[in-house]
Design a protein around this motif. Structure first.
Motif, short mmCIF file in Angstrom:
data_model
loop_
_atom_site.label_atom_id
_atom_site.label_comp_id
_atom_site.label_asym_id
_atom_site.label_seq_id
_atom_site.Cartn_x
_atom_site.Cartn_y
_atom_site.Cartn_z
N TRP A 36 0.71 -1.28 0.16
CA TRP A 36 0.02 -0.07 -0.18
C TRP A 36 0.92 1.17 -0.08
O TRP A 36 1.81 1.31 0.54
N PHE A 37 0.81 2.13 -0.86
CA PHE A 37 1.39 3.48 -1.15
C PHE A 37 0.31 4.58 -0.95
O PHE A 37 -0.85 4.37 -1.17
N ARG A 38 0.59 5.95 -0.67
CA ARG A 38 -0.24 6.83 -0.76
C ARG A 38 0.29 8.05 -1.14
O ARG A 38 1.65 8.27 -1.23
N GLN A 39 -0.50 8.97 -1.76
CA GLN A 39 0.22 10.20 -2.31
C GLN A 39 -0.94 11.21 -1.94
O GLN A 39 -2.00 11.28 -2.17
N ILE A 51 2.86 -6.56 2.59
CA ILE A 51 2.84 -7.91 2.98
C ILE A 51 3.83 -9.01 2.11
O ILE A 51 3.64 -8.85 0.88
N VAL A 52 4.67 -9.71 2.74
CA VAL A 52 5.28 -10.98 2.06
C VAL A 52 4.37 -11.88 1.59
O VAL A 52 3.69 -12.44 2.14
N TYR A 60 5.68 -2.00 7.78
CA TYR A 60 5.09 -0.65 7.89
C TYR A 60 6.04 0.49 7.73
O TYR A 60 7.12 0.24 8.22
N ALA A 61 5.51 1.35 7.37
CA ALA A 61 6.43 2.91 7.36
C ALA A 61 6.31 3.32 8.91
O ALA A 61 5.39 3.27 9.67
N ARG A 67 -0.78 2.11 14.03
CA ARG A 67 -2.23 2.66 13.79
C ARG A 67 -2.82 1.88 12.42
O ARG A 67 -3.89 1.63 12.57
N PHE A 68 -1.78 1.34 11.45
CA PHE A 68 -2.41 0.69 10.54
C PHE A 68 -1.85 -0.68 10.58
O PHE A 68 -0.83 -0.99 11.01
N THR A 69 -2.82 -1.76 10.04
CA THR A 69 -2.42 -3.12 9.97
C THR A 69 -2.59 -3.72 8.69
O THR A 69 -3.97 -3.21 7.83
N ILE A 70 -2.05 -4.29 7.99
CA ILE A 70 -2.04 -5.04 6.83
C ILE A 70 -2.24 -6.31 6.97
O ILE A 70 -1.54 -7.21 7.84
#
Length: 126
Positions: A36-39, A51-52, A60-61, A67-70
């Motif tokens: 996941w990327f964002r701009q 995720i591998v 995670y960055a 805060r975020f979970t993949i």
């Protein structure tokens, strides 16, 4: 070739949550790293999470750790990004991307990803 499509974007209040989905078609995610990327407007695209493919190990960055979970659901051929404790700084278009599984050291490098979704806008109000 695999096609990916994001869904679940929208508007959230600061401190709230959203869950994004990335669904694959054409191929499964079984042999692909998914990121996941964002701009944000006026900013460079940045890595958020990945995720591998082999074992589901998450990356995670620093800005989103805790805060975020993949996660992934192999049966549904879908990767999710749970966004919690949102802040206005999280406002961006979020992209799902896939790359053929390989070196983990490239997993945060958007340039290494081959397949990209159309993007899911996320807006966080204060």
């Amino acid at each position: 070739q695999v096609q990916v499509a994001e869904s679940g974007g929208g508007l959230a209040q600061a401190g709230g949550s959203l869950k994004l989905s990335c669904a694959a078609s054409g191929r499964t995610f079984g042999t692909y790293h998914v990121g996941w990327f964002r701009q944000a407007p006026g900013k460079e695209r940045e890595f958020v999470a990945a995720i591998v493919c082999s074992d589901g190990s998450p990356y995670y960055a620093d800005s989103v750790k805790g805060r975020f979970t993949i996660s992934r659901d192999s049966a549904k051929n879908t990767v999710y990004l749970q966004l919690n404790s949102l802040t206005p700084e999280d406002t961006a278009v979020y992209f799902c991307a896939a790359k053929t599984g390989g070196a983990v050291w490239l997993i945060a490098n958007g340039g290494a990803y081959t397949y990209w979704g159309q993007g899911a806008p996320v807006t966080v109000s204060s």
